[in-house]
Structures are given as C-alpha cells and as structure tokens.
Design a protein around this motif. Structure first.
Motif, short mmCIF file in Angstrom:
data_model
loop_
_atom_site.label_atom_id
_atom_site.label_comp_id
_atom_site.label_asym_id
_atom_site.label_seq_id
_atom_site.Cartn_x
_atom_site.Cartn_y
_atom_site.Cartn_z
N GLY A 14 4.46 -2.10 3.34
CA GLY A 14 3.90 -0.77 3.07
C GLY A 14 2.57 -0.84 2.35
O GLY A 14 1.63 -0.10 2.67
N SER A 15 2.46 -1.72 1.37
CA SER A 15 1.20 -1.85 0.64
C SER A 15 0.10 -2.41 1.53
O SER A 15 -1.06 -2.00 1.42
CB SER A 15 1.38 -2.74 -0.60
N ALA A 16 0.47 -3.31 2.45
CA ALA A 16 -0.53 -3.85 3.39
C ALA A 16 -1.05 -2.74 4.30
O ALA A 16 -2.26 -2.63 4.53
CB ALA A 16 0.08 -4.98 4.21
N LEU A 17 -0.13 -1.92 4.81
CA LEU A 17 -0.54 -0.82 5.68
C LEU A 17 -1.40 0.18 4.92
O LEU A 17 -2.39 0.71 5.47
CB LEU A 17 0.70 -0.13 6.26
N LEU A 18 -1.05 0.44 3.67
CA LEU A 18 -1.83 1.37 2.85
C LEU A 18 -3.24 0.85 2.64
O LEU A 18 -4.23 1.61 2.73
CB LEU A 18 -1.14 1.59 1.51
N LEU A 19 -3.37 -0.46 2.36
CA LEU A 19 -4.70 -1.05 2.18
C LEU A 19 -5.53 -0.93 3.44
O LEU A 19 -6.73 -0.64 3.38
CB LEU A 19 -4.56 -2.52 1.78
N ILE A 20 -4.89 -1.16 4.58
CA ILE A 20 -5.61 -1.04 5.85
C ILE A 20 -6.09 0.39 6.08
O ILE A 20 -7.25 0.62 6.46
CB ILE A 20 -4.71 -1.50 7.02
N ILE A 186 -5.30 -10.09 -3.30
CA ILE A 186 -5.39 -9.64 -4.69
C ILE A 186 -4.26 -8.67 -5.03
O ILE A 186 -3.72 -8.69 -6.15
CB ILE A 186 -6.77 -9.00 -4.95
N VAL A 187 -3.86 -7.84 -4.08
CA VAL A 187 -2.76 -6.90 -4.30
C VAL A 187 -1.41 -7.58 -4.10
O VAL A 187 -0.47 -7.39 -4.88
CB VAL A 187 -2.89 -5.68 -3.36
N HIS A 188 -1.28 -8.37 -3.05
CA HIS A 188 0.01 -8.96 -2.69
C HIS A 188 0.46 -10.10 -3.60
O HIS A 188 1.65 -10.22 -3.91
CB HIS A 188 -0.01 -9.46 -1.24
N LEU A 189 -0.46 -10.95 -4.01
CA LEU A 189 -0.05 -12.13 -4.77
C LEU A 189 0.68 -11.79 -6.06
O LEU A 189 1.75 -12.35 -6.34
CB LEU A 189 -1.24 -13.05 -5.02
N PRO A 190 0.16 -10.89 -6.90
CA PRO A 190 0.94 -10.55 -8.10
C PRO A 190 2.27 -9.90 -7.77
O PRO A 190 3.26 -10.13 -8.48
CB PRO A 190 0.01 -9.59 -8.86
N LEU A 191 2.33 -9.10 -6.70
CA LEU A 191 3.60 -8.51 -6.29
C LEU A 191 4.60 -9.60 -5.90
O LEU A 191 5.78 -9.55 -6.29
CB LEU A 191 3.39 -7.56 -5.10
N ILE A 192 4.15 -10.57 -5.15
CA ILE A 192 5.04 -11.66 -4.71
C ILE A 192 5.53 -12.45 -5.92
O ILE A 192 6.71 -12.80 -6.02
CB ILE A 192 4.31 -12.58 -3.72
N LEU A 193 4.63 -12.72 -6.86
CA LEU A 193 5.02 -13.49 -8.06
C LEU A 193 6.05 -12.73 -8.88
O LEU A 193 6.91 -13.34 -9.52
CB LEU A 193 3.78 -13.79 -8.91
N MET A 194 5.98 -11.39 -8.88
CA MET A 194 6.93 -10.59 -9.65
C MET A 194 8.26 -10.41 -8.91
O MET A 194 9.33 -10.42 -9.53
CB MET A 194 6.32 -9.20 -9.95
#
Length: 262
Positions: A14-20, A186-194
């Motif tokens: 969802g966040s990827a689609l929002l960024l696009i 930049i958006v996904h990496l911190p989300l993945i780490l959390m």
C-alpha cells in the motif's frame, strides 16, 4: 500466510502504491535552473571544483573495501554473512559506490546533464541493490532475487530517460522516475526493520545508514549556508558526499562484523 504477515505485506504494498500515485500526481518534478551552481567552485591544484571532486574519494574506499571483503568470504560460510541467493546484490552495491566516486568526480569537474547522468546511475543502482538486500534478509530471499534484475534495469533507465529528456526539454525534464528510486527504499527500509525480525544481526547498521544518508541530504540542501558558516572551508555538498559515503561504510561494517563472527 498468517494474518500478521498479510498485514505487513499489505502495508508495504500500500505504501509503495501511495508513493507511486503521489509521484505521478506531482509530475513533472523538475530540478531548478540553478542546480549546477554549487557554493564551492574553487580551483585547487589545477582541478576545477576541487573539494566537490575530491570529497568523492571515500566512496571509492568503501566500495573497494566491500568488494574485497565479499571476495574473501569462503563459499561454504557465505550464508552466515549474506543471502547466497542474491550474492550479486552485495557486490553490485559496493561496485555502485565505487562507480559513484568516479561518476560524481567526473560530473563535478564540469557540471552538466551528461555528467549528472553518470553520477546518478550508480546512485540509483546502490539504492535498489540495498533495497533488495534488505528485502531478502528480512522478508524473503526469493522476493529479493525476483526484484533484483527488474529494479536494476528500472534504476538505469530512469536516469537515462531523464537525460534524454534534457536534450529537448532542458531543466524542464521530469525527474519523477529517478526520485521514486530513492523514495521507495527511504520509506520501506525503516518499515521493514520495524515490522520484521532480523535473521542475521544488522538492524542498527541499516538504520545508521539511513539516518546518515538523511543528514547527507540535509547538508546538500544547505550547500551555501554551510559554506558560509565554515567561512569557505567546506560546502554542504561536499559534506553530503562524505556523509553518503559514511552511510555506505555502515553496510561494510555490518558485513565485516558478520564475517568476524563466523
């Protein structure tokens, strides 16, 4: 897939689609006409824009250190240090840092769109390969492997597309595709780490790399201000190079520590 995993995947998708969507909405995203006017343009030792050129050396150092480290890992122990299924991504990341030192130094000798293309291509490849590494280590090696080739192709073509557009549109050329390359990790990496548990030690080093790169971008935006604050000693853009190289060093340090623990 358990419900919690579905929610995590849904958040990332969802966040990827929002960024696009946001990137497309704001397109075309252009760079200012003053982009090539850096605060520090002093010539030293016969080298134009000396500090902005020479501050790229740390990229080469980190890139070479990373390549050497990876080359020395015995194949039978590689799975303790890296994801063997995407071993090429680790090499490509450090090779991209090495190429960044060359491309950025060439660009800063005489800033123009062609040189900027040579600068941005390896930056794009460094981002997408680090992204695939984290996807593989935290979510699924198969996912990282499947995305590795198409994302590298996208990273290359996004920059080449921008450059080709500059030949007809100049500063009005659209940077949206290139910007997305940086925004997504930049958006996904911190989300993945959390959201996901680490299968190898590394979260704090990936986080350190992200935070350091964030400071690098701030320094870049304050190019002239930092140059004036330091009374012409160093500019924000040169500091950006040093901090971005430090971000890459955190990844090298992570692999170095994993190697030591084999």
């Amino acid at each position: 897939m358990p419900g919690s995993d579905q929610r995590k995947a849904g958040l990332l998708i969802g966040s990827a689609l929002l960024l696009i969507v946001v990137t497309l909405y704001w397109a075309p995203i252009t760079q200012p006409a003053s982009f090539y006017d850096y605060a520090d343009n002093h010539q030293r030792l016969g080298i134009n824009n000396f500090t902005n050129v020479m501050s790229n050396l740390p990229f080469a150092v980190v890139g070479l250190l990373g390549i050497r480290l990876l080359s020395q890992i015995p194949s039978r122990q590689a799975d303790q240090v890296i994801e063997p299924e995407i071993s090429s991504a680790y090499f490509l990341f450090f090779q991209a840092l090495l190429a960044t030192s060359l491309g950025s130094a060439f660009y800063h000798l005489s800033p123009d769109p062609f040189g900027l293309m040579l600068d941005r291509i390896p930056i794009s490849l460094a981002f997408v390969n680090l992204y695939c590494i984290v996807l593989s280590e935290y979510i699924s090696p198969r996912l990282g492997q499947r995305l590795l080739f198409p994302l590298n192709v996208y990273g290359l073509l996004a920059v080449v597309y921008w450059y080709l557009m500059t030949t007809t549109q100049g500063d009005a050329a659209d940077l949206s595709a290139y910007i997305l390359i940086q925004l997504l990790p930049i958006v996904h990496l911190p989300l993945i780490l959390m959201l996901y548990k680490e299968r190898r030690p590394g979260s704090r080093y990936y986080l350190a790399a992200l935070v350091t790169y964030g400071f690098a971008k701030i320094a870049e935006l304050q190019d002239t201000g930092i140059f004036m604050l330091t009374e012409g000693w160093i500019s924000g853009h040169s500091i950006k190079h040093l901090l971005a190289a430090l971000a890459g060093w955190w990844i090298y340090r992570l692999l170095q520590l994993r190697t030591a623990k084999r």
